[in-house]
Design an enzyme around this catalytic site. Structure first.
Site, short mmCIF file in Angstrom:
data_model
loop_
_atom_site.label_atom_id
_atom_site.label_comp_id
_atom_site.label_asym_id
_atom_site.label_seq_id
_atom_site.Cartn_x
_atom_site.Cartn_y
_atom_site.Cartn_z
N SER A 34 0.82 -1.22 0.00
CA SER A 34 0.00 0.00 0.00
C SER A 34 0.85 1.27 0.00
O SER A 34 0.31 2.38 0.02
CB SER A 34 -0.93 0.00 1.22
OG SER A 34 -0.19 -0.06 2.42
N ASN A 121 -2.26 -1.44 13.90
CA ASN A 121 -3.71 -1.24 13.85
C ASN A 121 -4.15 0.08 14.47
O ASN A 121 -4.94 0.81 13.89
CB ASN A 121 -4.43 -2.42 14.52
CG ASN A 121 -4.21 -3.72 13.77
OD1 ASN A 121 -3.68 -3.71 12.66
ND2 ASN A 121 -4.59 -4.84 14.38
N HIS A 167 -39.02 24.21 -12.40
CA HIS A 167 -38.99 23.31 -13.58
C HIS A 167 -38.13 23.87 -14.70
O HIS A 167 -38.35 23.56 -15.86
CB HIS A 167 -40.41 23.04 -14.11
CG HIS A 167 -41.41 22.73 -13.04
ND1 HIS A 167 -41.72 21.45 -12.65
CD2 HIS A 167 -42.16 23.56 -12.26
CE1 HIS A 167 -42.63 21.51 -11.68
NE2 HIS A 167 -42.90 22.76 -11.43
N SER A 288 -12.57 26.02 -28.44
CA SER A 288 -12.69 24.75 -29.14
C SER A 288 -11.62 24.69 -30.21
O SER A 288 -11.29 25.71 -30.81
CB SER A 288 -14.08 24.65 -29.78
OG SER A 288 -14.03 23.73 -30.85
N LYS A 294 -16.32 29.35 -30.08
CA LYS A 294 -16.75 28.75 -28.81
C LYS A 294 -15.94 29.18 -27.60
O LYS A 294 -14.77 29.50 -27.68
CB LYS A 294 -16.74 27.23 -28.92
CG LYS A 294 -17.85 26.76 -29.85
CD LYS A 294 -18.27 25.36 -29.57
CE LYS A 294 -19.04 25.23 -28.29
NZ LYS A 294 -19.41 23.83 -28.08
N GLU A 301 -18.05 22.46 -15.85
CA GLU A 301 -18.46 21.09 -16.19
C GLU A 301 -17.70 20.07 -15.35
O GLU A 301 -18.26 19.07 -14.89
CB GLU A 301 -18.22 20.83 -17.68
CG GLU A 301 -19.08 21.68 -18.58
CD GLU A 301 -18.65 21.57 -20.03
OE1 GLU A 301 -17.86 22.41 -20.49
OE2 GLU A 301 -19.08 20.62 -20.70
N TYR A 328 -9.76 -5.40 13.72
CA TYR A 328 -9.15 -5.03 12.43
C TYR A 328 -9.19 -6.19 11.45
O TYR A 328 -8.95 -7.34 11.79
CB TYR A 328 -7.69 -4.61 12.66
CG TYR A 328 -6.97 -4.26 11.37
CD1 TYR A 328 -7.07 -2.98 10.83
CD2 TYR A 328 -6.22 -5.22 10.68
CE1 TYR A 328 -6.43 -2.67 9.63
CE2 TYR A 328 -5.59 -4.90 9.48
CZ TYR A 328 -5.70 -3.63 8.96
OH TYR A 328 -5.08 -3.32 7.79
N GLN A 333 -7.51 -1.74 4.75
CA GLN A 333 -6.47 -1.04 3.99
C GLN A 333 -7.09 -0.38 2.74
O GLN A 333 -6.53 0.54 2.18
CB GLN A 333 -5.36 -2.01 3.60
CG GLN A 333 -4.22 -1.38 2.82
CD GLN A 333 -3.00 -2.26 2.78
OE1 GLN A 333 -2.30 -2.40 3.78
NE2 GLN A 333 -2.75 -2.89 1.65
N1 ARG Z 1 -1.33 -0.92 5.89
C1 ARG Z 1 -2.26 -1.37 6.87
C2 ARG Z 1 -3.60 -0.68 6.68
O1 ARG Z 1 -3.63 0.33 6.08
C3 ARG Z 1 -1.73 -1.11 8.24
C4 ARG Z 1 -2.33 -1.98 9.28
C5 ARG Z 1 -1.80 -3.36 9.14
N2 ARG Z 1 -2.22 -4.18 10.23
C6 ARG Z 1 -2.17 -5.52 10.17
N3 ARG Z 1 -2.60 -6.17 11.19
N4 ARG Z 1 -1.68 -6.13 9.13
O2 ARG Z 1 -4.63 -1.13 7.13
#
Ligand code: ARG
Length: 469
Positions: A34, A121, A167, A288, A294, A301, A328, A333
């Site tokens: 990540s 966590n 409307h 444009s 234009k 938009e 958790y 993630q």
């Molecule tokens: N990268 C993880 C997340 O964003 C961090 C927490 C990971 N915790 C675990 N028990 N693997 O959730």
């Protein structure tokens, strides 16, 4: 279990083509990593680690020397990240492990003591809360800027007459200032919603550890205070697994984005050749490549469209969270990317809208002409019949309908129709009626609280000037 998974992924590889390297480990890393997106939490992660190490030292869990080394190392890491020299590594999965590993490289054993009484966590829950909170604070400022821009347009246009619509059909004349203030009210509620959300989310998960708390004599009040949280969260299971703060922020963001989208749509309509109600400068329009005449309202938009990804993010995270057992799970993630994307979209949307509102110029002549068109003062004629002739409203509605049909046939506006013509429908009409038939007279008569009369709009402008300073 892991072996099972590896066997399955290994077998599946030929079908997946060349996207992944040969070893099953590479697949695990590909789905697990990540750092590509959560490096945005670096500043919050460092802040949290400083607070945690301060507390560990204050509680005698680590030494003051270790704490100082940790702080120095974290400062260096912060500088490396700012300079773009930090060696981000996919092998180290996420921002938390990247920073911790770098800290150990820099300061050795003391770096290994930072994670005492903490888990990734509660760490990630803390970092993410801090990040969302920072952005709610930023939106507060941006919304205030937008509200101030709307207020400035309202103040300049308390008596600029325009058609009001229902409307999208001309209904009754209103003032441009009144229309601007309608959006100001909406964005003020958006700001309130974000403030409310910030207040509810402002509790610290830090110290909940993996899920159950920790045997170390930590001081959760101290870390909460250092991180400007109002208090520590009262339940460690909830602390590591709650993401409703992000859902709530996304829902406030989604509602705000619908308001931005509606205002954008008005700008798109108003700048069209058919309306020409306002002009936007080159700063917010594009040409444009093929049609030289234009002038496209691209910025409006794009702001109009941002609600798609913002509301999408809310749905996305809602569905990630649904059905997750405590505490958790790695599913969580997947909480970050929707929020990062949505908040980036809201950031640019708010900025662009504030820019457009300041930039735009109402075309007063066009607005006034349109305000008088389409028999927009017909209700005023009916009201005059009720008030001056004591006619029941339903009868007045009917008489007015007949007079409108007559004007339409002659191709004139109501105030251009002769008194004789009107009297042919209702003999008791006097020339006093012309007092109410112009768009300005119509708008000016609507003096009920919150109404469109310039006098009322001026009062609301004054109130907002007092509030926004
Ligand atoms: N990268 C993880 C997340 O964003 C961090 C927490 C990971 N915790 C675990 N028990 N693997 O959730």
């Amino acid at each position: 279990m892991a072996d099972d998974l590896n066997k399955k992924t290994a077998k599946g590889q030929s079908m997946w083509g060349g996207r992944f390297a040969a070893e099953p480990g590479a697949l695990m890393q590909a789905i697990n990593v990540s750092i590509g997106f959560d490096q945005r939490l670096a500043a919050q992660d460092i802040r949290g680690s400083k607070a945690h190490s301060d507390m560990l030292a204050a509680q005698g869990i680590i030494t003051a020397e270790d704490r100082d080394a940790i702080h120095t190392g974290l400062d260096e890491i912060e500088a490396e990240i700012a300079a773009g020299t930090f060696p981000f590594s996919n092998d180290l999965e996420d921002i938390h492990l990247n920073i911790e590993a770098r800290l150990k490289e820099k300061i050795g054993e003391a770096g290994g003591r930072l994670h005492t009484g903490r888990s990734r966590n509660d760490q990630v829950a803390t970092d993410f809360r801090l990040w969302v909170r920072d952005h709610l604070d930023q939106f507060d400022v941006q919304l205030t800027t937008l509200m101030t821009a709307l207020l400035a347009q309202a103040a300049k246009n308390t008596d600029t007459i325009m058609p009001g619509f229902t409307h999208l059909q001309s209904a009754q004349p209103v003032t441009f200032g009144h229309h601007m203030l309608a959006y100001l009210e909406m964005f003020a509620r958006d700001r309130d919603r974000m403030r409310d959300c910030r207040k509810r989310m402002n509790e610290s998960p830090l110290g909940a550890a993996a899920l159950a708390g920790t045997p170390y004599p930590i001081d959760r009040d101290a870390t909460a205070t250092e991180l400007d949280f109002a208090r520590p969260m009262a339940n460690s299971l909830d602390a590591v697994s709650a993401r409703d703060f992000a859902l709530e922020a996304l829902s406030a963001a989604s509602i705000c984005a619908t308001h931005l989208s509606r205002l954008s749509e008005e700008i798109v309509i108003w700048t069209s050749a058919q309306f020409q109600f306002i002009t936007l400068s080159d700063a917010f329009t594009t040409g444009s490549s093929i049609m030289p005449q234009k002038r496209n309202p691209d910025a409006a938009e794009l702001v109009r469209a941002k609600v798609g990804r913002i509301a999408g993010a809310l749905i996305s995270l809602t569905i990630v969270m649904k059905g997750l057992p405590l505490a958790y799970s790695k599913d969580m993630q997947e909480d970050k990317e929707p929020v990062f994307d949505a908040f980036e979209a809201l950031d640019v949307g708010l900025a662009a809208m504030a820019g457009m509102i300041s930039d735009m110029t109402p075309n007063k002549d066009r607005l006034a002409a349109a305000a008088g068109a389409a028999f927009s003062t017909a209700t005023d004629l009916a009201d005059w019949l009720v008030m001056k002739l004591n006619m029941p409203f339903r009868d007045a509605h009917h008489v007015t309908g007949t007079i409108v049909a007559m004007a339409e046939k002659q191709g004139v506006t109501l105030d251009e129709l002769s008194l004789a013509d009107m009297q042919s429908v209702e003999p008791r009409i006097t020339d006093d009626v012309y007092r109410v038939l112009t768009p300005l007279a119509s708008a000016s008569s609507r003096t009920s609280y919150g109404g469109t009369a310039p006098s009322e709009v001026a009062k609301q402008v004054k109130r907002w000037q007092g509030e926004l300073g």
